[in-house]
Design a protein around this motif. Structure first.
Motif, PDB file in Angstrom:
ATOM      1  N   PHE A 172       9.627 -19.765 -13.683  1.00  0.00           N
ATOM      2  CA  PHE A 172       9.942 -18.676 -12.758  1.00  0.00           C
ATOM      3  C   PHE A 172       8.811 -18.571 -11.739  1.00  0.00           C
ATOM      4  O   PHE A 172       7.668 -18.278 -12.094  1.00  0.00           O
ATOM      5  N   THR A 173       9.110 -18.841 -10.470  1.00  0.00           N
ATOM      6  CA  THR A 173       8.087 -18.800  -9.426  1.00  0.00           C
ATOM      7  C   THR A 173       8.445 -17.756  -8.385  1.00  0.00           C
ATOM      8  O   THR A 173       9.591 -17.689  -7.934  1.00  0.00           O
ATOM      9  N   ILE A 174       7.459 -16.932  -8.036  1.00  0.00           N
ATOM     10  CA  ILE A 174       7.612 -15.922  -6.989  1.00  0.00           C
ATOM     11  C   ILE A 174       6.711 -16.308  -5.823  1.00  0.00           C
ATOM     12  O   ILE A 174       5.493 -16.401  -5.972  1.00  0.00           O
ATOM     13  N   TYR A 175       7.311 -16.560  -4.675  1.00  0.00           N
ATOM     14  CA  TYR A 175       6.556 -16.874  -3.463  1.00  0.00           C
ATOM     15  C   TYR A 175       6.545 -15.645  -2.568  1.00  0.00           C
ATOM     16  O   TYR A 175       7.600 -15.183  -2.124  1.00  0.00           O
ATOM     17  N   SER A 176       5.386 -15.100  -2.302  1.00  0.00           N
ATOM     18  CA  SER A 176       5.278 -13.921  -1.449  1.00  0.00           C
ATOM     19  C   SER A 176       5.398 -14.320   0.017  1.00  0.00           C
ATOM     20  O   SER A 176       4.718 -15.241   0.475  1.00  0.00           O
ATOM     21  N   ASP A 177       6.277 -13.636   0.742  1.00  0.00           N
ATOM     22  CA  ASP A 177       6.370 -13.842   2.189  1.00  0.00           C
ATOM     23  C   ASP A 177       5.394 -12.935   2.922  1.00  0.00           C
ATOM     24  O   ASP A 177       4.587 -13.379   3.717  1.00  0.00           O
ATOM     25  N   PHE A 178       5.479 -11.631   2.646  1.00  0.00           N
ATOM     26  CA  PHE A 178       4.501 -10.702   3.210  1.00  0.00           C
ATOM     27  C   PHE A 178       4.510  -9.412   2.412  1.00  0.00           C
ATOM     28  O   PHE A 178       5.472  -9.088   1.714  1.00  0.00           O
ATOM     29  N   PHE A 179       3.419  -8.667   2.504  1.00  0.00           N
ATOM     30  CA  PHE A 179       3.264  -7.386   1.825  1.00  0.00           C
ATOM     31  C   PHE A 179       2.461  -6.478   2.740  1.00  0.00           C
ATOM     32  O   PHE A 179       1.337  -6.813   3.130  1.00  0.00           O
ATOM     33  N   PRO A 221      -4.826   3.078  -5.680  1.00  0.00           N
ATOM     34  CA  PRO A 221      -5.745   3.165  -6.826  1.00  0.00           C
ATOM     35  C   PRO A 221      -6.995   3.990  -6.541  1.00  0.00           C
ATOM     36  O   PRO A 221      -7.624   4.496  -7.466  1.00  0.00           O
ATOM     37  N   LYS A 222      -7.339   4.155  -5.272  1.00  0.00           N
ATOM     38  CA  LYS A 222      -8.537   4.918  -4.929  1.00  0.00           C
ATOM     39  C   LYS A 222      -8.242   6.397  -4.725  1.00  0.00           C
ATOM     40  O   LYS A 222      -9.018   7.257  -5.146  1.00  0.00           O
ATOM     41  N   THR A 223      -7.114   6.694  -4.082  1.00  0.00           N
ATOM     42  CA  THR A 223      -6.821   8.087  -3.733  1.00  0.00           C
ATOM     43  C   THR A 223      -5.731   8.704  -4.606  1.00  0.00           C
ATOM     44  O   THR A 223      -5.613   9.930  -4.674  1.00  0.00           O
ATOM     45  N   GLY A 224      -4.922   7.877  -5.268  1.00  0.00           N
ATOM     46  CA  GLY A 224      -3.810   8.390  -6.056  1.00  0.00           C
ATOM     47  C   GLY A 224      -2.619   8.791  -5.217  1.00  0.00           C
ATOM     48  O   GLY A 224      -1.599   9.252  -5.733  1.00  0.00           O
ATOM     49  N   LYS A 225      -2.698   8.596  -3.898  1.00  0.00           N
ATOM     50  CA  LYS A 225      -1.614   8.970  -2.984  1.00  0.00           C
ATOM     51  C   LYS A 225      -0.481   7.969  -3.072  1.00  0.00           C
ATOM     52  O   LYS A 225      -0.690   6.758  -3.107  1.00  0.00           O
ATOM     53  N   LEU A 226       0.769   8.465  -3.097  1.00  0.00           N
ATOM     54  CA  LEU A 226       1.934   7.600  -3.075  1.00  0.00           C
ATOM     55  C   LEU A 226       2.054   6.927  -1.714  1.00  0.00           C
ATOM     56  O   LEU A 226       1.993   7.592  -0.671  1.00  0.00           O
ATOM     57  N   THR A 227       2.213   5.601  -1.728  1.00  0.00           N
ATOM     58  CA  THR A 227       2.291   4.832  -0.491  1.00  0.00           C
ATOM     59  C   THR A 227       3.490   3.894  -0.554  1.00  0.00           C
ATOM     60  O   THR A 227       3.745   3.258  -1.577  1.00  0.00           O
ATOM     61  N   SER A 228       4.240   3.797   0.540  1.00  0.00           N
ATOM     62  CA  SER A 228       5.420   2.937   0.610  1.00  0.00           C
ATOM     63  C   SER A 228       5.047   1.583   1.209  1.00  0.00           C
ATOM     64  O   SER A 228       4.252   1.505   2.147  1.00  0.00           O
ATOM     65  N   TYR A 229       5.673   0.516   0.661  1.00  0.00           N
ATOM     66  CA  TYR A 229       5.344  -0.842   1.087  1.00  0.00           C
ATOM     67  C   TYR A 229       6.611  -1.673   1.300  1.00  0.00           C
ATOM     68  O   TYR A 229       7.638  -1.456   0.648  1.00  0.00           O
ATOM     69  N   TRP A 230       6.485  -2.635   2.200  1.00  0.00           N
ATOM     70  CA  TRP A 230       7.433  -3.730   2.296  1.00  0.00           C
ATOM     71  C   TRP A 230       6.895  -4.877   1.441  1.00  0.00           C
ATOM     72  O   TRP A 230       5.717  -5.198   1.515  1.00  0.00           O
ATOM     73  N   CYS A 231       7.772  -5.495   0.655  1.00  0.00           N
ATOM     74  CA  CYS A 231       7.345  -6.599  -0.211  1.00  0.00           C
ATOM     75  C   CYS A 231       8.474  -7.631  -0.254  1.00  0.00           C
ATOM     76  O   CYS A 231       9.416  -7.505  -1.042  1.00  0.00           O
ATOM     77  N   TRP A 232       8.384  -8.641   0.602  1.00  0.00           N
ATOM     78  CA  TRP A 232       9.436  -9.662   0.707  1.00  0.00           C
ATOM     79  C   TRP A 232       8.967 -10.944   0.035  1.00  0.00           C
ATOM     80  O   TRP A 232       7.851 -11.415   0.278  1.00  0.00           O
ATOM     81  N   VAL A 233       9.840 -11.516  -0.792  1.00  0.00           N
ATOM     82  CA  VAL A 233       9.470 -12.706  -1.562  1.00  0.00           C
ATOM     83  C   VAL A 233      10.640 -13.688  -1.601  1.00  0.00           C
ATOM     84  O   VAL A 233      11.750 -13.390  -1.151  1.00  0.00           O
ATOM     85  N   LYS A 234      10.367 -14.868  -2.162  1.00  0.00           N
ATOM     86  CA  LYS A 234      11.400 -15.836  -2.525  1.00  0.00           C
ATOM     87  C   LYS A 234      11.238 -16.147  -4.010  1.00  0.00           C
ATOM     88  O   LYS A 234      10.122 -16.148  -4.528  1.00  0.00           O
ATOM     89  N   PRO A 264      14.360  -9.466  -0.076  1.00  0.00           N
ATOM     90  CA  PRO A 264      13.684  -8.366   0.618  1.00  0.00           C
ATOM     91  C   PRO A 264      13.455  -7.221  -0.358  1.00  0.00           C
ATOM     92  O   PRO A 264      14.372  -6.850  -1.118  1.00  0.00           O
ATOM     93  N   GLY A 265      12.254  -6.672  -0.366  1.00  0.00           N
ATOM     94  CA  GLY A 265      11.941  -5.633  -1.342  1.00  0.00           C
ATOM     95  C   GLY A 265      11.169  -4.472  -0.752  1.00  0.00           C
ATOM     96  O   GLY A 265      10.484  -4.602   0.269  1.00  0.00           O
ATOM     97  N   VAL A 266      11.286  -3.329  -1.416  1.00  0.00           N
ATOM     98  CA  VAL A 266      10.507  -2.138  -1.061  1.00  0.00           C
ATOM     99  C   VAL A 266       9.891  -1.576  -2.326  1.00  0.00           C
ATOM    100  O   VAL A 266      10.473  -1.662  -3.410  1.00  0.00           O
ATOM    101  N   GLU A 267       8.699  -1.008  -2.205  1.00  0.00           N
ATOM    102  CA  GLU A 267       8.000  -0.452  -3.354  1.00  0.00           C
ATOM    103  C   GLU A 267       7.273   0.828  -2.953  1.00  0.00           C
ATOM    104  O   GLU A 267       6.893   0.991  -1.793  1.00  0.00           O
ATOM    105  N   THR A 268       7.078   1.701  -3.930  1.00  0.00           N
ATOM    106  CA  THR A 268       6.185   2.846  -3.777  1.00  0.00           C
ATOM    107  C   THR A 268       5.154   2.770  -4.883  1.00  0.00           C
ATOM    108  O   THR A 268       5.507   2.730  -6.065  1.00  0.00           O
ATOM    109  N   ARG A 269       3.897   2.705  -4.506  1.00  0.00           N
ATOM    110  CA  ARG A 269       2.799   2.634  -5.473  1.00  0.00           C
ATOM    111  C   ARG A 269       1.793   3.734  -5.177  1.00  0.00           C
ATOM    112  O   ARG A 269       1.722   4.246  -4.060  1.00  0.00           O
TER     113      ARG A 269
END
Length: 223
Positions: free
Chosen positions: A147-154, A117-130, A109-114
């Motif tokens: 090394f394989t990363i399988y995305s569950d959802f973003f 790219p269009k607005t430059g606004k900081l946005t929080s995301y859920w990023c769950w992988v295997k 289970p992962g979380v990210e802040t990016r």
């Protein structure tokens, strides 16, 4: 009996080295230390990383392109507010009887802040992988081989994953001519997917014969 105990002890040592290496990966990745992350891979032409969001990258040049070039491009020059944390859970790991390789899988289970790219606004995301990883010894150190990363959802923090169609942040300019974004998205969550056991957890094995990518391709009739 003495020989069996020696092999068991050696396997435990190998698995701890691999476990530490995967932990380093998460800490370096969270700190945006992309060059250090790339150095965790074996210096072999047959090493690779596959991400069903971003593509397939082979060899030291491919590993560097994925971790250093792409992630620096995605992060941008301003790292203020940037955040990335992918936890490791539900580990299953097996070292080969011949003590030459090791296999492991994790849920993450992962979380990210990016920055958008269009607005430059900081946005929080859920990023769950295997993760599905093959390890091999390289110059006395256990490193990533496959090394394989399988995305569950973003999805962003404010949107339920059931309401988000599958998207990828990959662009053609990040791929080498012989590399492609995976066409197989069957393991990414959508409202139409059915749960499947993939990647398959490793089981005790004598010697390395195949990796999860090859096994999946054979299962689907691709090879």
């Amino acid at each position: 009996m003495e020989r069996d105990l020696e092999i068991i002890t050696r396997k435990m040592w190998i698995m701890q080295q691999c476990r530490n290496q995967m932990g380093r990966y998460q800490f370096f990745h969270s700190a945006k230390m992309h060059q250090k992350t790339a150095e965790l891979f074996a210096n072999r032409d047959d090493c690779w990383i596959e991400n069903n969001d971003l593509g397939f990258f082979r060899g030291p040049d491919g590993i560097r392109r994925f971790f250093v070039d792409f992630h620096k491009k995605m992060d941008g020059d301003d790292l203020r507010g940037s955040f990335c944390q992918h936890d490791l859970t539900t580990e299953i790991m097996e070292a080969a009887d011949d003590l030459k390789t090791c296999k492991a899988v994790w849920l993450s289970p992962g979380v990210e802040t990016r920055r958008d790219p269009k607005t430059g606004k900081l946005t929080s995301y859920w990023c769950w992988v295997k993760y599905a990883v093959d390890f091999i010894e390289d110059c006395g150190t256990w490193k990533f081989w496959h090394f394989t990363i399988y995305s569950d959802f973003f999805c962003d923090y404010y949107t339920a994953w059931v309401d988000v169609p599958y998207t990828t942040s990959a662009t053609d300019d990040m791929l080498a001519p012989d590399e492609t974004i995976s066409a197989d998205k069957s393991y990414v969550y959508t409202k139409d997917t059915v749960p499947v056991l993939w990647p398959k957890p490793p089981v005790p094995y004598k010697t390395y014969e195949r990796n999860t990518l090859t096994e999946r391709q054979e299962q689907e009739g691709a090879v």
